[in-house]
Write a protein that holds these residues in place. Structure first.
Motif, PDB file in Angstrom:
ATOM      1  N   ARG A 224       0.836  -1.197   0.000  1.00  0.00           N
ATOM      2  CA  ARG A 224       0.000   0.000   0.000  1.00  0.00           C
ATOM      3  C   ARG A 224       0.875   1.253   0.000  1.00  0.00           C
ATOM      4  O   ARG A 224       0.617   2.215  -0.717  1.00  0.00           O
ATOM      5  CB  ARG A 224      -0.818  -0.046   1.297  1.00  0.00           C
TER       6      ARG A 224
ATOM      7  N   ARG B 148       2.218   1.961  -3.335  1.00  0.00           N
ATOM      8  CA  ARG B 148       1.243   2.604  -4.219  1.00  0.00           C
ATOM      9  C   ARG B 148       1.101   4.076  -3.875  1.00  0.00           C
ATOM     10  O   ARG B 148       0.940   4.922  -4.744  1.00  0.00           O
ATOM     11  CB  ARG B 148      -0.106   1.893  -4.113  1.00  0.00           C
TER      12      ARG B 148
ATOM     13  N   GLU C 223       3.556  10.821  -9.074  1.00  0.00           N
ATOM     14  CA  GLU C 223       2.893  11.297 -10.280  1.00  0.00           C
ATOM     15  C   GLU C 223       2.173  12.614 -10.079  1.00  0.00           C
ATOM     16  O   GLU C 223       2.170  13.458 -10.965  1.00  0.00           O
ATOM     17  CB  GLU C 223       1.916  10.227 -10.788  1.00  0.00           C
TER      18      GLU C 223
ATOM     19  N   MET D 103      -6.855  11.562  -3.050  1.00  0.00           N
ATOM     20  CA  MET D 103      -7.235  10.143  -2.968  1.00  0.00           C
ATOM     21  C   MET D 103      -7.157   9.655  -1.520  1.00  0.00           C
ATOM     22  O   MET D 103      -7.385   8.487  -1.239  1.00  0.00           O
ATOM     23  CB  MET D 103      -6.278   9.265  -3.779  1.00  0.00           C
TER      24      MET D 103
ATOM     25  N   VAL E 292     -11.207  13.208   2.390  1.00  0.00           N
ATOM     26  CA  VAL E 292     -11.684  12.140   1.515  1.00  0.00           C
ATOM     27  C   VAL E 292     -12.449  11.102   2.311  1.00  0.00           C
ATOM     28  O   VAL E 292     -13.505  10.625   1.889  1.00  0.00           O
ATOM     29  CB  VAL E 292     -10.504  11.431   0.812  1.00  0.00           C
TER      30      VAL E 292
ATOM     31  N   THR F 170     -14.990  13.876  -2.523  1.00  0.00           N
ATOM     32  CA  THR F 170     -13.908  13.562  -3.453  1.00  0.00           C
ATOM     33  C   THR F 170     -13.950  14.511  -4.628  1.00  0.00           C
ATOM     34  O   THR F 170     -15.011  14.832  -5.150  1.00  0.00           O
ATOM     35  CB  THR F 170     -14.020  12.112  -3.946  1.00  0.00           C
ATOM     36  N   GLN F 171     -12.774  14.959  -5.027  1.00  0.00           N
ATOM     37  CA  GLN F 171     -12.679  15.932  -6.102  1.00  0.00           C
ATOM     38  C   GLN F 171     -12.127  15.289  -7.370  1.00  0.00           C
ATOM     39  O   GLN F 171     -11.201  14.480  -7.313  1.00  0.00           O
ATOM     40  CB  GLN F 171     -11.737  17.060  -5.659  1.00  0.00           C
TER      41      GLN F 171
ATOM     42  N   PHE G  34      -3.300   9.214 -13.406  1.00  0.00           N
ATOM     43  CA  PHE G  34      -1.910   8.772 -13.262  1.00  0.00           C
ATOM     44  C   PHE G  34      -1.466   8.180 -14.599  1.00  0.00           C
ATOM     45  O   PHE G  34      -1.748   7.025 -14.899  1.00  0.00           O
ATOM     46  CB  PHE G  34      -1.776   7.747 -12.148  1.00  0.00           C
TER      47      PHE G  34
ATOM     48  N   GLU H 121      -5.165   0.098 -12.425  1.00  0.00           N
ATOM     49  CA  GLU H 121      -4.347   0.616 -11.316  1.00  0.00           C
ATOM     50  C   GLU H 121      -4.806   1.999 -10.885  1.00  0.00           C
ATOM     51  O   GLU H 121      -4.799   2.323  -9.697  1.00  0.00           O
ATOM     52  CB  GLU H 121      -2.871   0.667 -11.729  1.00  0.00           C
TER      53      GLU H 121
ATOM     54  N   ASP I  40      -7.757   1.468  -8.754  1.00  0.00           N
ATOM     55  CA  ASP I  40      -7.352   0.967  -7.439  1.00  0.00           C
ATOM     56  C   ASP I  40      -6.858   2.107  -6.566  1.00  0.00           C
ATOM     57  O   ASP I  40      -7.119   2.166  -5.371  1.00  0.00           O
ATOM     58  CB  ASP I  40      -6.224  -0.060  -7.588  1.00  0.00           C
ATOM     59  N   MET I  41      -6.116   3.002  -7.201  1.00  0.00           N
ATOM     60  CA  MET I  41      -5.559   4.121  -6.455  1.00  0.00           C
ATOM     61  C   MET I  41      -6.670   4.985  -5.879  1.00  0.00           C
ATOM     62  O   MET I  41      -6.549   5.537  -4.797  1.00  0.00           O
ATOM     63  CB  MET I  41      -4.689   4.940  -7.415  1.00  0.00           C
ATOM     64  N   GLY I  42      -7.778   5.091  -6.639  1.00  0.00           N
ATOM     65  CA  GLY I  42      -8.900   5.889  -6.161  1.00  0.00           C
ATOM     66  C   GLY I  42      -9.508   5.324  -4.885  1.00  0.00           C
ATOM     67  O   GLY I  42     -10.125   6.042  -4.106  1.00  0.00           O
TER      68      GLY I  42
ATOM     69  N   PHE J 104      -7.890   4.211  -2.403  1.00  0.00           N
ATOM     70  CA  PHE J 104      -6.774   4.100  -1.453  1.00  0.00           C
ATOM     71  C   PHE J 104      -7.246   4.031  -0.018  1.00  0.00           C
ATOM     72  O   PHE J 104      -6.664   3.328   0.799  1.00  0.00           O
ATOM     73  CB  PHE J 104      -5.814   5.290  -1.630  1.00  0.00           C
ATOM     74  N   ILE J 105      -8.302   4.764   0.304  1.00  0.00           N
ATOM     75  CA  ILE J 105      -8.738   4.797   1.700  1.00  0.00           C
ATOM     76  C   ILE J 105      -9.444   3.511   2.118  1.00  0.00           C
ATOM     77  O   ILE J 105      -9.669   3.277   3.292  1.00  0.00           O
ATOM     78  CB  ILE J 105      -9.677   5.985   1.974  1.00  0.00           C
TER      79      ILE J 105
ATOM     80  N   ARG K 199      -9.597  -0.486   2.622  1.00  0.00           N
ATOM     81  CA  ARG K 199      -8.634  -1.566   2.808  1.00  0.00           C
ATOM     82  C   ARG K 199      -9.235  -2.928   2.487  1.00  0.00           C
ATOM     83  O   ARG K 199      -8.563  -3.946   2.565  1.00  0.00           O
ATOM     84  CB  ARG K 199      -8.107  -1.576   4.242  1.00  0.00           C
TER      85      ARG K 199
ATOM     86  N   ARG L 252     -12.285   7.019 -11.122  1.00  0.00           N
ATOM     87  CA  ARG L 252     -11.330   6.942 -10.019  1.00  0.00           C
ATOM     88  C   ARG L 252     -11.888   7.623  -8.782  1.00  0.00           C
ATOM     89  O   ARG L 252     -11.779   7.120  -7.666  1.00  0.00           O
ATOM     90  CB  ARG L 252     -10.016   7.601 -10.439  1.00  0.00           C
TER      91      ARG L 252
END
Ligand SMILES: Nc1ncnc2c1ncn2[C@@H]1O[C@H](COP(=O)(O)OP(=O)(O)OP(=O)(O)O)[C@@H](O)[C@H]1O
Ligand SMILES: [Mg+2]
Lengths: 561, 237
Positions: A416, A419, A426, A434, B76, B81-82, B90, B97, B100-102, B104-105, B107, B149
């Motif tokens: 994590r 990432r 980036e 996020m 967030v 979310t903006q 990205f 990916e 997935d990053m979106g 992030f919070i 788990r 995302r």
């Protein structure tokens, strides 16, 4: 483009680059000093071989750059480029014979002229030089027209002669230490240069392996991919096993000198993997990275050396303190630069690196850190009572460190946190949006990188037995950044390849020592032009830089659809 | 009580006074649009709400709770979310990916996977390009990815900053359709747009912002018929 334009732009201009390069390496003295050694005994000296490399590569580029499709024009451009490459040194010889250039260029000596003209006086020598240029150009032109596989095999064969010729001093002692191989060694090498047999056999051997891989490699790969996952796993396991055995016996195969080089490369791999986390994963350009190396080194030195005497811990007792010290310093540096990016961050960290070096050098801290005299009598590490003192023994400690750090790097990359680093690299704003905590994510990157660096520093001092402030100058930081870039930013195997190329090779090629910075600079510029993604790039970056053509195609079809 | 309330906010970039006494209200389930010219302070308003920029005066309340003490990454988790201006996906990561990053919070891997599938259902175009590097997507696809995302964090309020910018008319329509779909699914949306006509057609209310100040606030239909709005933001004389 008309024929004249093509000749001028693609043939003559490209050749001029070669000619100027040849002039440059001649006038800085490289050709002459390399000429003391032969690649092929009594036939081809290293200096001449070096010039020939330019004489072939640039005409080849000229052929490749030619936009007109006609074969004779392509060939003509190659010939022209070869000739032009030779014209420059020819003019030097003519000019040098008329006026004395030595007041300006110390190396513009009769010896050099003699060498360039193969020892023939007067007009004859100049003609020989020009003819050689044309022949090189013709060779490059023919090479260009050959089918891909044959061409690459020929290039590999020629490169192998050159490479083996350059490092023969290192190979010969290896062979002779293996008993019967001594006979082989005598068959392949003389005291200075390859024998005729070697010149024939070595490229055949290398070329055959290369050709085999080219022809069968894909097949082997697909066969491997179609294996059941269970079998695949056992293939993987057994190749790991072979690799492990190889790594265990490596220092004994290589002998003392090469093992020493290997340990230096290993220390730089540790450093590189650490900085790779900061620069490659998190995208924070840190130019003061050497500071943590110094901190790890000095903490280990203070805690273990009887010369300081305050503590006399063993290496293993001191190691956690050294690493923790590095991590702590990493966080400490991280806090003030949290808001900085790019160039600003680079400058600020550069300052930090210098501060640490000046601190350890200062008279004020001399009673504790030894000032310019440094700290000596640092004991070697021991494993279960086995004192590691020679490079061949220290190697195992460094190998262990590398394995550990590679493992941690892989795990972090896929985690994590990895990432979060990637997102931060980036786009910091978006990463925050996020839900990524920039402060902790950045500090963790600095801390991890610094920890690896401190580990490397601690091992380094216990290997050498002493530590001096001047070993921690800014060039170390720059060297590490370069090896990451040359290897491929963000790539773990890239760091290993980069360290081998930028740290290992210069140690091996002692002839290059005087011209180290020159070669280094040229290699870096060349790399950035030809292979900006690095020697062993991470898959992602490769896609980005070379997938461009395909990428935009896809985008177009997507919009059209 | 409004779901999101911006109360008399003043925000600065150094000495530049970018937001002057801005107040907005958004009710649950509503689409509210914020229109204004270049440099009016629309993006700044969104940045202030999502915590990237802290107001010097005034307050931002989410369901009555003051967000002043929360950092951007914590906001967030509160459900805001903006989707930033100019997509900013990205570029080096693949479509999946990025999604997935979106999340992030979040788990919970299973939940993330479900969410990804939900997004792919909503944007079949992205589904076809799961493995493609996002930087090579077309502009419209990138915008869809940016929205997808943002949706990965299951936001209660979505802040959209000029989602139609730089897109061909067909794609603009697609983006607005998506906005309506999201609205139908119950997401509250604050939509920043230069394309005032389309924004007012989907929104229930609108605010007009000029040089950092809210100069007009009304239900969308009235704004559509307002002379000043028609003149300044819809290019009519
Ligand atoms: N990082 C910054 N530093 C200084 N001034 C800024 C910064 N970002 C925005 N501004 C200024 O704040 C004002 C409002 O900018 P903002 O980005 O909110 O405008 P906008 O309404 O989103 O315009 P656009 O439609 O062009 O995106 C502008 O005058 C702009 O120049
Ligand atoms: Mg804006």
């Amino acid at each position: 483009m008309t024929l004249a334009q093509s000749l001028w732009r693609e043939g003559i201009k490209t050749g001029a680059i070669g000619g100027i390069s040849v002039l440059a390496i001649s006038l800085v003295g490289m050709v002459e000093s390399f000429n003391k050694r032969d690649i092929i005994a009594d036939f081809l000296s290293m200096g001449i071989a070096f010039i020939m490399v330019f004489g072939i590569i640039l005409p080849y580029i000229a052929a490749k750059r030619t936009t007109r499709p006609e074969k004779h024009i392509i060939f003509l451009n190659a010939l022209t480029a070869g000739l032009v490459t030779a014209v420059f040194p020819a003019l030097l010889v003519i000019l040098g014979n008329i006026i004395n250039l030595r007041s300006m260029f110390v190396n513009a000596s009769p010896v050099l002229y003699n060498l360039l003209t193969s020892g023939v006086e007067g007009v004859g020598g100049i003609l020989i030089l020009l003819l050689a240029g044309i022949l090189c150009g013709a060779f490059a032109g023919l090479l260009f027209f050959l089918p891909g596989l044959i061409r690459s095999v020929i290039i590999v064969c020629l490169t192998s002669i050159l490479a083996v010729g350059i490092v023969q001093d290192l190979i010969r002692p290896l062979f002779s230490s293996w008993g019967i191989m001594e006979v082989v060694s005598e068959w392949l090498f003389t005291q200075n240069g390859l024998t005729i047999a070697g010149t024939i056999f070595i490229p055949i051997f290398v070329g055959a392996i290369y050709m085999f891989w080219q022809l069968k490699g894909e097949g082997i790969k697909t066969r491997y991919n179609t294996l059941e996952s269970g079998t695949q796993k056992s293939v993987k396991m057994s190749s790991f096993f072979v690799l492990a055995i190889f790594l265990i016996f490596l220092p004994h195969i290589l002998g003392l000198f090469l093992s020493e080089v290997l340990t230096i490369v290993g220390l730089y791999i540790l450093l590189g993997l650490g900085l790779n986390i900061v620069v490659g994963y998190a995208g924070l350009l840190d130019l003061g990275y050497v500071a943590f190396y110094a901190i790890g080194a000095y903490i280990a030195a203070i805690l273990t050396s009887p010369a300081i005497g305050a503590f006399t811990l063993t290496f293993w007792q001191a190691l956690p303190f050294a690493v923790m010290g590095g991590i702590f310093a990493g966080i400490l540096l991280g806090i003030p630069v949290l808001k900085m990016r790019g160039d600003y961050l680079a400058i600020a960290t550069l300052g930090f690196g210098e501060i640490i070096r000046i601190l350890v050098l200062s008279d004020f801290l001399k009673p504790w850190l030894g000032g310019a005299q440094g700290i000596a009598k640092i004991p070697n590490p021991a494993i279960f009572g086995w004192q590691l003192s020679t490079p061949q023994e220290i190697y195992y400690l460094i190998l262990l460190g590398c394995i550990l750090v590679v493992f941690i790097s892989v795990r972090l990359r896929d985690s994590r946190l990895g990432r979060a680093w990637m997102a931060m690299r980036e786009d910091e704003d978006v990463a925050q949006a996020m839900g990524i905590n920039l402060v902790s994510t950045k500090l963790l990157a600095f801390a991890t990188g610094a920890g690896f660096s401190a580990l490397s520093g601690a091992i380094m001092v216990s290997k050498i037995g002493s530590v001096y402030p001047h070993s921690f100058n800014v060039f170390i930081s720059i060297n590490i950044v370069c090896l990451i870039i040359v290897g491929g930013i963000g790539s773990i195997p890239g760091v290993i390849v980069g360290a081998a190329a930028l740290v290992g090779l210069p140690e091996l090629l002692r002839e290059f020592a005087d011209y180290r910075m020159l070669v280094y600079g040229a290699v870096l510029v060349g790399m950035m032009l030809l292979r900006p993604e690095g020697l062993w790039p991470e898959a992602r970056h490769k896609m980005e830089l070379h997938g461009e053509e395909n990428g935009s195609d896809e985008t177009q079809t997507a919009t059209a659809a | 009580m409004a779901m999101l309330e911006v109360q008399n906010v003043h925000a600065y970039y150094g000495k530049i006074h970018a937001l002057k006494n801005v107040s907005l209200k958004i009710e649950k389930g509503e689409i509210v649009t914020l229109i204004g010219g270049n440099g009016a302070g629309k993006s700044t308003t969104l940045r202030t709400i999502s915590g990237l920029l802290k107001p010097r005066e005034g307050a931002i309340l989410l369901n009555g709770e003051n967000l002043a003490d929360y950092k951007a990454h914590q906001i967030v988790t509160k459900g805001i979310t903006q989707v930033p201006e100019g997509r900013r996906i990205f570029g080096q990561l693949t479509v999946t990916e990025n999604l997935d990053m979106g999340a992030f919070i979040c788990r919970d891997k299973k939940l993330i996977a479900e969410n990804v599938e939900r997004i792919f259902e909503m944007f079949p175009r992205l589904n076809e390009r799961r493995k493609q590097v996002a930087g090579t997507l077309s502009g419209g696809e990138q915008q869809m990815l940016a929205m997808g995302r943002a949706l990965m964090s299951n936001p209660e309020i979505l802040l959209l900053d000029e989602p139609s910018m730089g897109l061909a008319p067909v794609l603009v329509d697609a983006v607005f359709e998506t906005i309506q779909k999201l609205h139908a699914a119950g997401t509250t949306i604050l939509l920043v747009e230069q394309n005032a006509r389309m924004a007012l057609q989907v929104a229930s209310r609108g605010y007009v912002i000029q040089t950092g100040e809210v100069v007009l606030h009304d239900v969308a239909d009235s704004l559509l018929n307002n002379d000043m709005v028609r003149k300044s933001y819809m290019g009519e004389n």
